[in-house]
Each structure stands twice: as C-alpha cells, then as structure tokens.
Design a protein around this motif. Sequence first.
Motif, PDB file in Angstrom:
ATOM      1  N   PHE A  20       0.811  -1.454   0.114  1.00  0.00           N
ATOM      2  CA  PHE A  20       0.275  -0.036  -0.315  1.00  0.00           C
ATOM      3  C   PHE A  20       0.553   0.995  -0.402  1.00  0.00           C
ATOM      4  O   PHE A  20       0.255   2.115  -0.252  1.00  0.00           O
ATOM      5  CB  PHE A  20      -1.299   0.233   1.358  1.00  0.00           C
ATOM      6  CG  PHE A  20      -0.380   0.437   2.585  1.00  0.00           C
ATOM      7  CD1 PHE A  20      -0.173   1.785   3.081  1.00  0.00           C
ATOM      8  CD2 PHE A  20       0.679  -0.339   3.660  1.00  0.00           C
ATOM      9  CE1 PHE A  20       0.379   1.884   4.365  1.00  0.00           C
ATOM     10  CE2 PHE A  20       0.383  -0.428   4.617  1.00  0.00           C
ATOM     11  CZ  PHE A  20       1.050   0.968   5.406  1.00  0.00           C
ATOM     12  N   SER A  21       1.996   0.960   0.453  1.00  0.00           N
ATOM     13  CA  SER A  21       2.671   2.501   0.596  1.00  0.00           C
ATOM     14  C   SER A  21       4.257   2.798  -0.915  1.00  0.00           C
ATOM     15  O   SER A  21       5.931   2.163  -0.315  1.00  0.00           O
ATOM     16  CB  SER A  21       3.184   2.591   1.560  1.00  0.00           C
ATOM     17  OG  SER A  21       3.849   1.331   2.036  1.00  0.00           O
ATOM     18  N   PHE A  22       4.318   1.960  -1.980  1.00  0.00           N
ATOM     19  CA  PHE A  22       5.269   2.056  -2.971  1.00  0.00           C
ATOM     20  C   PHE A  22       5.046   2.874  -4.000  1.00  0.00           C
ATOM     21  O   PHE A  22       4.421   3.610  -4.070  1.00  0.00           O
ATOM     22  CB  PHE A  22       5.920   0.404  -3.863  1.00  0.00           C
ATOM     23  CG  PHE A  22       4.650  -0.090  -4.597  1.00  0.00           C
ATOM     24  CD1 PHE A  22       4.609  -0.048  -5.906  1.00  0.00           C
ATOM     25  CD2 PHE A  22       3.564  -0.461  -4.047  1.00  0.00           C
ATOM     26  CE1 PHE A  22       3.782  -0.179  -6.613  1.00  0.00           C
ATOM     27  CE2 PHE A  22       2.603  -0.856  -4.584  1.00  0.00           C
ATOM     28  CZ  PHE A  22       2.867  -0.604  -5.884  1.00  0.00           C
ATOM     29  N   GLY A  23       6.562   3.406  -4.687  1.00  0.00           N
ATOM     30  CA  GLY A  23       6.031   4.201  -5.091  1.00  0.00           C
ATOM     31  C   GLY A  23       5.899   3.761  -6.498  1.00  0.00           C
ATOM     32  O   GLY A  23       6.185   2.557  -7.298  1.00  0.00           O
ATOM     33  N   ALA A  24       5.532   4.497  -7.481  1.00  0.00           N
ATOM     34  CA  ALA A  24       5.308   4.236  -8.833  1.00  0.00           C
ATOM     35  C   ALA A  24       6.220   4.820 -10.066  1.00  0.00           C
ATOM     36  O   ALA A  24       6.103   5.740 -10.581  1.00  0.00           O
ATOM     37  CB  ALA A  24       3.267   5.101  -9.859  1.00  0.00           C
ATOM     38  N   TYR A  25       6.905   3.972 -10.061  1.00  0.00           N
ATOM     39  CA  TYR A  25       8.030   4.087 -11.377  1.00  0.00           C
ATOM     40  C   TYR A  25       7.994   3.880 -12.512  1.00  0.00           C
ATOM     41  O   TYR A  25       7.090   3.537 -12.801  1.00  0.00           O
ATOM     42  CB  TYR A  25       9.528   3.396 -10.429  1.00  0.00           C
ATOM     43  CG  TYR A  25       9.568   3.624  -8.890  1.00  0.00           C
ATOM     44  CD1 TYR A  25      10.180   4.769  -8.632  1.00  0.00           C
ATOM     45  CD2 TYR A  25       9.780   2.898  -8.170  1.00  0.00           C
ATOM     46  CE1 TYR A  25      11.159   5.035  -7.009  1.00  0.00           C
ATOM     47  CE2 TYR A  25      10.099   3.181  -6.556  1.00  0.00           C
ATOM     48  CZ  TYR A  25      10.586   4.183  -6.378  1.00  0.00           C
ATOM     49  OH  TYR A  25      10.704   4.623  -5.084  1.00  0.00           O
ATOM     50  N   ASP A  26       8.611   4.847 -12.988  1.00  0.00           N
ATOM     51  CA  ASP A  26       8.765   4.303 -14.633  1.00  0.00           C
ATOM     52  C   ASP A  26       8.609   3.361 -14.941  1.00  0.00           C
ATOM     53  O   ASP A  26       8.922   1.706 -14.618  1.00  0.00           O
ATOM     54  CB  ASP A  26      10.390   5.332 -15.673  1.00  0.00           C
ATOM     55  CG  ASP A  26      10.620   6.576 -15.424  1.00  0.00           C
ATOM     56  OD1 ASP A  26       9.135   6.705 -15.084  1.00  0.00           O
ATOM     57  OD2 ASP A  26      11.192   6.901 -15.425  1.00  0.00           O
ATOM     58  N   GLY A  27       7.292   2.858 -16.572  1.00  0.00           N
ATOM     59  CA  GLY A  27       7.493   1.721 -16.058  1.00  0.00           C
ATOM     60  C   GLY A  27       6.439   1.245 -15.804  1.00  0.00           C
ATOM     61  O   GLY A  27       5.808  -0.607 -16.399  1.00  0.00           O
ATOM     62  N   LEU A  28       6.150   1.487 -14.871  1.00  0.00           N
ATOM     63  CA  LEU A  28       5.098   0.865 -13.772  1.00  0.00           C
ATOM     64  C   LEU A  28       3.368   1.276 -14.674  1.00  0.00           C
ATOM     65  O   LEU A  28       3.490   2.493 -14.781  1.00  0.00           O
ATOM     66  CB  LEU A  28       5.039   1.016 -12.457  1.00  0.00           C
ATOM     67  CG  LEU A  28       3.777  -0.065 -11.326  1.00  0.00           C
ATOM     68  CD1 LEU A  28       3.611  -1.150 -11.734  1.00  0.00           C
ATOM     69  CD2 LEU A  28       4.226   0.066 -10.368  1.00  0.00           C
ATOM     70  N   SER A  29       2.659   0.949 -14.981  1.00  0.00           N
ATOM     71  CA  SER A  29       2.240   1.335 -15.486  1.00  0.00           C
ATOM     72  C   SER A  29       0.049   1.689 -14.161  1.00  0.00           C
ATOM     73  O   SER A  29       0.746   1.052 -13.656  1.00  0.00           O
ATOM     74  CB  SER A  29       0.482   0.190 -16.185  1.00  0.00           C
ATOM     75  OG  SER A  29       0.495  -0.695 -15.620  1.00  0.00           O
ATOM     76  N   ALA A  30      -0.333   2.408 -14.652  1.00  0.00           N
ATOM     77  CA  ALA A  30      -1.178   2.951 -13.680  1.00  0.00           C
ATOM     78  C   ALA A  30      -1.814   1.750 -12.836  1.00  0.00           C
ATOM     79  O   ALA A  30      -2.625   1.863 -11.934  1.00  0.00           O
ATOM     80  CB  ALA A  30      -1.967   4.321 -14.368  1.00  0.00           C
ATOM     81  N   LYS A  31      -2.178   0.433 -14.111  1.00  0.00           N
ATOM     82  CA  LYS A  31      -3.353  -0.009 -13.899  1.00  0.00           C
ATOM     83  C   LYS A  31      -2.843  -1.476 -13.204  1.00  0.00           C
ATOM     84  O   LYS A  31      -3.847  -1.293 -11.878  1.00  0.00           O
ATOM     85  CB  LYS A  31      -4.060  -0.853 -15.277  1.00  0.00           C
ATOM     86  CG  LYS A  31      -4.215  -2.001 -14.879  1.00  0.00           C
ATOM     87  CD  LYS A  31      -5.880  -1.717 -14.776  1.00  0.00           C
ATOM     88  CE  LYS A  31      -6.553  -3.528 -15.170  1.00  0.00           C
ATOM     89  NZ  LYS A  31      -7.171  -3.857 -13.538  1.00  0.00           N
TER      90      LYS A  31
END
Length: 51
Positions: A20-31
């Motif tokens: 529940f608390s990780f970052g959305a880094y490059d390459g990780l889609s919003a979905k």
Amino acid sequence: MDFGVTAQGYTALIEMNDGFSFGAYDGLSAKIYWDITWARWQDIFPFVTCK
C-alpha cells in the motif's frame, strides 16, 4: 525492495515497502499500480468496497 552489497561482499536487504505504500516508478502502468494498491488495501480493510 532495495538491496545493497556490504564491504564484505554480502547482499543485504536495505528497504522493503508494503503493497500500500510503494512508488509508481517509470515503466509501471497506472493500472498495475492501482491493482496492487487496491489488493493490499482489501487485505488490510476487507470491509471497504469500491463502487
């Protein structure tokens, strides 16, 4: 998960975040980011629904 190597050559776990608390880094889609985050919140708070 973040790993590092010590001066003696050992691999060490530096950091590990919950789903529940990780970052959305490059390459990780919003979905995919949403699916992981929502699945973890459902584990923590099973009575919460999303409409």
